[in-house]
Design a protein around this motif. Structure first.
Motif, PDB file in Angstrom:
ATOM      1  N   GLU A  24      63.120 -29.760  -9.651  1.00 33.34           N
ATOM      2  CA  GLU A  24      62.977 -28.741  -8.622  1.00 33.34           C
ATOM      3  C   GLU A  24      61.815 -27.844  -9.014  1.00 33.34           C
ATOM      4  OE1 GLU A  24      66.639 -26.575  -8.518  1.00 33.34           O
ATOM      5  OE2 GLU A  24      67.830 -28.356  -8.144  1.00 33.34           O
ATOM      6  N   LEU A  25      60.961 -27.506  -8.052  1.00 34.52           N
ATOM      7  CA  LEU A  25      59.861 -26.581  -8.324  1.00 34.52           C
ATOM      8  C   LEU A  25      60.432 -25.183  -8.413  1.00 34.52           C
ATOM      9  CD1 LEU A  25      56.859 -25.963  -8.673  1.00 34.52           C
ATOM     10  CD2 LEU A  25      56.689 -25.845  -6.178  1.00 34.52           C
ATOM     11  N   ASN A  26      60.185 -24.498  -9.525  1.00 35.09           N
ATOM     12  CA  ASN A  26      60.701 -23.150  -9.722  1.00 35.09           C
ATOM     13  C   ASN A  26      59.637 -22.105  -9.383  1.00 35.09           C
ATOM     14  OD1 ASN A  26      62.916 -21.484 -10.598  1.00 35.09           O
ATOM     15  ND2 ASN A  26      61.635 -20.949 -12.348  1.00 35.09           N
ATOM     16  N   ASP A  27      58.416 -22.278  -9.899  1.00 35.67           N
ATOM     17  CA  ASP A  27      57.366 -21.288  -9.659  1.00 35.67           C
ATOM     18  C   ASP A  27      56.009 -21.883 -10.013  1.00 35.67           C
ATOM     19  OD1 ASP A  27      56.248 -18.878  -8.958  1.00 35.67           O
ATOM     20  OD2 ASP A  27      56.783 -17.836 -10.798  1.00 35.67           O
ATOM     21  N   VAL A  28      54.962 -21.342  -9.415  1.00 37.12           N
ATOM     22  CA  VAL A  28      53.580 -21.697  -9.741  1.00 37.12           C
ATOM     23  C   VAL A  28      52.829 -20.393  -9.929  1.00 37.12           C
ATOM     24  CG1 VAL A  28      51.448 -22.796  -8.950  1.00 37.12           C
ATOM     25  CG2 VAL A  28      53.654 -23.834  -8.396  1.00 37.12           C
ATOM     26  N   TYR A  29      52.080 -20.282 -11.007  1.00 36.68           N
ATOM     27  CA  TYR A  29      51.323 -19.061 -11.240  1.00 36.68           C
ATOM     28  C   TYR A  29      49.992 -19.378 -11.899  1.00 36.68           C
ATOM     29  CZ  TYR A  29      54.029 -19.627 -15.551  1.00 36.68           C
ATOM     30  OH  TYR A  29      54.624 -20.142 -16.665  1.00 36.68           O
ATOM     31  N   GLU A  30      49.053 -18.462 -11.716  1.00 34.92           N
ATOM     32  CA  GLU A  30      47.705 -18.637 -12.242  1.00 34.92           C
ATOM     33  C   GLU A  30      47.672 -18.261 -13.714  1.00 34.92           C
ATOM     34  OE1 GLU A  30      43.132 -17.637 -10.926  1.00 34.92           O
ATOM     35  OE2 GLU A  30      44.782 -16.613  -9.942  1.00 34.92           O
ATOM     36  N   LEU A  31      46.859 -18.969 -14.481  1.00 30.50           N
ATOM     37  CA  LEU A  31      46.688 -18.621 -15.876  1.00 30.50           C
ATOM     38  C   LEU A  31      45.231 -18.731 -16.259  1.00 30.50           C
ATOM     39  CD1 LEU A  31      46.839 -21.565 -17.936  1.00 30.50           C
ATOM     40  CD2 LEU A  31      48.784 -21.562 -16.410  1.00 30.50           C
ATOM     41  N   GLU A  32      44.856 -17.907 -17.210  1.00 33.51           N
ATOM     42  CA  GLU A  32      43.463 -17.876 -17.648  1.00 33.51           C
ATOM     43  C   GLU A  32      43.156 -18.982 -18.631  1.00 33.51           C
ATOM     44  OE1 GLU A  32      42.633 -13.974 -19.126  1.00 33.51           O
ATOM     45  OE2 GLU A  32      43.416 -13.025 -17.324  1.00 33.51           O
ATOM     46  N   LYS A  33      44.122 -19.329 -19.456  1.00 34.30           N
ATOM     47  CA  LYS A  33      43.933 -20.337 -20.485  1.00 34.30           C
ATOM     48  C   LYS A  33      45.206 -21.183 -20.532  1.00 34.30           C
ATOM     49  CE  LYS A  33      42.970 -20.693 -25.406  1.00 34.30           C
ATOM     50  NZ  LYS A  33      42.799 -19.984 -26.644  1.00 34.30           N
ATOM     51  N   PRO A  34      45.081 -22.479 -20.672  1.00 32.74           N
ATOM     52  CA  PRO A  34      46.297 -23.292 -20.764  1.00 32.74           C
ATOM     53  C   PRO A  34      47.228 -22.784 -21.864  1.00 32.74           C
ATOM     54  CG  PRO A  34      44.366 -24.686 -20.627  1.00 32.74           C
ATOM     55  CD  PRO A  34      43.872 -23.268 -20.787  1.00 32.74           C
ATOM     56  N   LEU A  35      48.496 -22.980 -21.650  1.00 31.65           N
ATOM     57  CA  LEU A  35      49.501 -22.523 -22.604  1.00 31.65           C
ATOM     58  C   LEU A  35      49.386 -23.369 -23.878  1.00 31.65           C
ATOM     59  CD1 LEU A  35      51.830 -20.555 -22.901  1.00 31.65           C
ATOM     60  CD2 LEU A  35      53.331 -22.317 -21.976  1.00 31.65           C
ATOM     61  N   THR A  36      48.661 -22.819 -24.846  1.00 35.41           N
ATOM     62  CA  THR A  36      48.387 -23.525 -26.085  1.00 35.41           C
ATOM     63  C   THR A  36      48.752 -22.632 -27.255  1.00 35.41           C
ATOM     64  OG1 THR A  36      46.501 -24.578 -25.010  1.00 35.41           O
ATOM     65  CG2 THR A  36      46.606 -24.715 -27.407  1.00 35.41           C
ATOM     66  N   ILE A  37      49.466 -23.163 -28.221  1.00 37.63           N
ATOM     67  CA  ILE A  37      49.793 -22.402 -29.429  1.00 37.63           C
ATOM     68  C   ILE A  37      48.648 -22.624 -30.411  1.00 37.63           C
ATOM     69  CG2 ILE A  37      51.387 -22.155 -31.358  1.00 37.63           C
ATOM     70  CD1 ILE A  37      53.590 -23.166 -29.464  1.00 37.63           C
ATOM     71  N   THR A  38      47.988 -21.532 -30.765  1.00 35.47           N
ATOM     72  CA  THR A  38      46.882 -21.598 -31.716  1.00 35.47           C
ATOM     73  C   THR A  38      47.215 -20.767 -32.947  1.00 35.47           C
ATOM     74  OG1 THR A  38      45.797 -19.667 -30.774  1.00 35.47           O
ATOM     75  CG2 THR A  38      45.208 -21.815 -29.830  1.00 35.47           C
ATOM     76  N   LYS A  39      46.476 -20.991 -34.003  1.00 36.14           N
ATOM     77  CA  LYS A  39      46.655 -20.222 -35.226  1.00 36.14           C
ATOM     78  C   LYS A  39      46.451 -18.735 -34.945  1.00 36.14           C
ATOM     79  CE  LYS A  39      44.792 -19.767 -39.889  1.00 36.14           C
ATOM     80  NZ  LYS A  39      43.789 -20.234 -40.838  1.00 36.14           N
ATOM     81  N   GLU A  40      45.437 -18.412 -34.144  1.00 36.68           N
ATOM     82  CA  GLU A  40      45.145 -17.019 -33.818  1.00 36.68           C
ATOM     83  C   GLU A  40      46.299 -16.369 -33.056  1.00 36.68           C
ATOM     84  OE1 GLU A  40      43.011 -19.584 -33.102  1.00 36.68           O
ATOM     85  OE2 GLU A  40      41.599 -19.208 -34.737  1.00 36.68           O
ATOM     86  N   MET A  41      46.881 -17.113 -32.114  1.00 34.98           N
ATOM     87  CA  MET A  41      47.994 -16.577 -31.333  1.00 34.98           C
ATOM     88  C   MET A  41      49.193 -16.278 -32.235  1.00 34.98           C
ATOM     89  SD  MET A  41      50.291 -18.341 -28.338  1.00 34.98           S
ATOM     90  CE  MET A  41      48.934 -18.627 -27.236  1.00 34.98           C
ATOM     91  N   VAL A  42      49.500 -17.200 -33.154  1.00 35.88           N
ATOM     92  CA  VAL A  42      50.642 -17.012 -34.046  1.00 35.88           C
ATOM     93  C   VAL A  42      50.402 -15.814 -34.952  1.00 35.88           C
ATOM     94  CG1 VAL A  42      51.976 -18.044 -35.915  1.00 35.88           C
ATOM     95  CG2 VAL A  42      51.346 -19.420 -33.927  1.00 35.88           C
ATOM     96  N   GLU A  43      49.189 -15.689 -35.483  1.00 34.25           N
ATOM     97  CA  GLU A  43      48.879 -14.546 -36.347  1.00 34.25           C
ATOM     98  C   GLU A  43      48.989 -13.230 -35.585  1.00 34.25           C
ATOM     99  OE1 GLU A  43      45.028 -15.601 -37.869  1.00 34.25           O
ATOM    100  OE2 GLU A  43      45.871 -16.933 -39.383  1.00 34.25           O
ATOM    101  N   LYS A  44      48.545 -13.218 -34.341  1.00 32.47           N
ATOM    102  CA  LYS A  44      48.646 -12.010 -33.507  1.00 32.47           C
ATOM    103  C   LYS A  44      50.109 -11.639 -33.274  1.00 32.47           C
ATOM    104  CE  LYS A  44      47.180 -10.173 -29.043  1.00 32.47           C
ATOM    105  NZ  LYS A  44      46.466 -10.466 -27.799  1.00 32.47           N
ATOM    106  N   LEU A  45      50.940 -12.650 -33.001  1.00 34.46           N
ATOM    107  CA  LEU A  45      52.357 -12.396 -32.770  1.00 34.46           C
ATOM    108  C   LEU A  45      53.054 -11.916 -34.038  1.00 34.46           C
ATOM    109  CD1 LEU A  45      53.244 -15.440 -30.514  1.00 34.46           C
ATOM    110  CD2 LEU A  45      53.198 -13.042 -29.827  1.00 34.46           C
ATOM    111  N   GLU A  46      52.662 -12.454 -35.173  1.00 33.76           N
ATOM    112  CA  GLU A  46      53.265 -12.042 -36.444  1.00 33.76           C
ATOM    113  C   GLU A  46      52.968 -10.584 -36.755  1.00 33.76           C
ATOM    114  OE1 GLU A  46      53.419 -16.276 -38.853  1.00 33.76           O
ATOM    115  OE2 GLU A  46      51.620 -15.043 -39.024  1.00 33.76           O
ATOM    116  N   LYS A  47      51.802 -10.094 -36.336  1.00 30.02           N
ATOM    117  CA  LYS A  47      51.412  -8.710 -36.582  1.00 30.02           C
ATOM    118  C   LYS A  47      52.104  -7.737 -35.649  1.00 30.02           C
ATOM    119  CE  LYS A  47      46.880  -9.927 -38.376  1.00 30.02           C
ATOM    120  NZ  LYS A  47      45.440  -9.865 -38.138  1.00 30.02           N
ATOM    121  N   ALA A  48      52.537  -8.213 -34.497  1.00 29.55           N
ATOM    122  CA  ALA A  48      53.147  -7.327 -33.486  1.00 29.55           C
ATOM    123  C   ALA A  48      54.511  -6.853 -33.898  1.00 29.55           C
ATOM    124  CB  ALA A  48      53.223  -8.056 -32.154  1.00 29.55           C
TER     125      ALA A  48
END
Length: 72
Positions: free
Chosen positions: A48-72
């Motif tokens: 079932e289609l739940n939702d469609v939304y625009e995104l700037e960058k594909p949902l990708t887990i990167t080293k930078e993203m993880v480090e940013k989350l760890e600092k938050a």
């Protein structure tokens, strides 16, 4: 680029999956996602289609993203 979120059902179980949709507009992305659901619903798992939304960058887990989350 857009992200489509789908709800999958199999018996009493349900879960969500996301797919990147390449389209020029939100309306086109929704149409493609709806066509995708219709074409993939051939087995025991119900999509079932739940939702469609625009995104700037594909949902990708990167080293930078993880480090940013760890600092938050």
């Amino acid at each position: 680029m857009f992200m489509a979120e789908f709800k999958l059902r199999f018996g009493s179980r349900k879960w969500y999956v996301r797919r990147v949709v390449e389209a020029e507009s939100l309306e086109e992305a929704k149409q493609l996602a709806e066509r995708y659901v219709k074409s993939i619903n051939k087995g025991e798992v119900k999509w079932e289609l739940n939702d469609v939304y625009e995104l700037e960058k594909p949902l990708t887990i990167t080293k930078e993203m993880v480090e940013k989350l760890e600092k938050a």
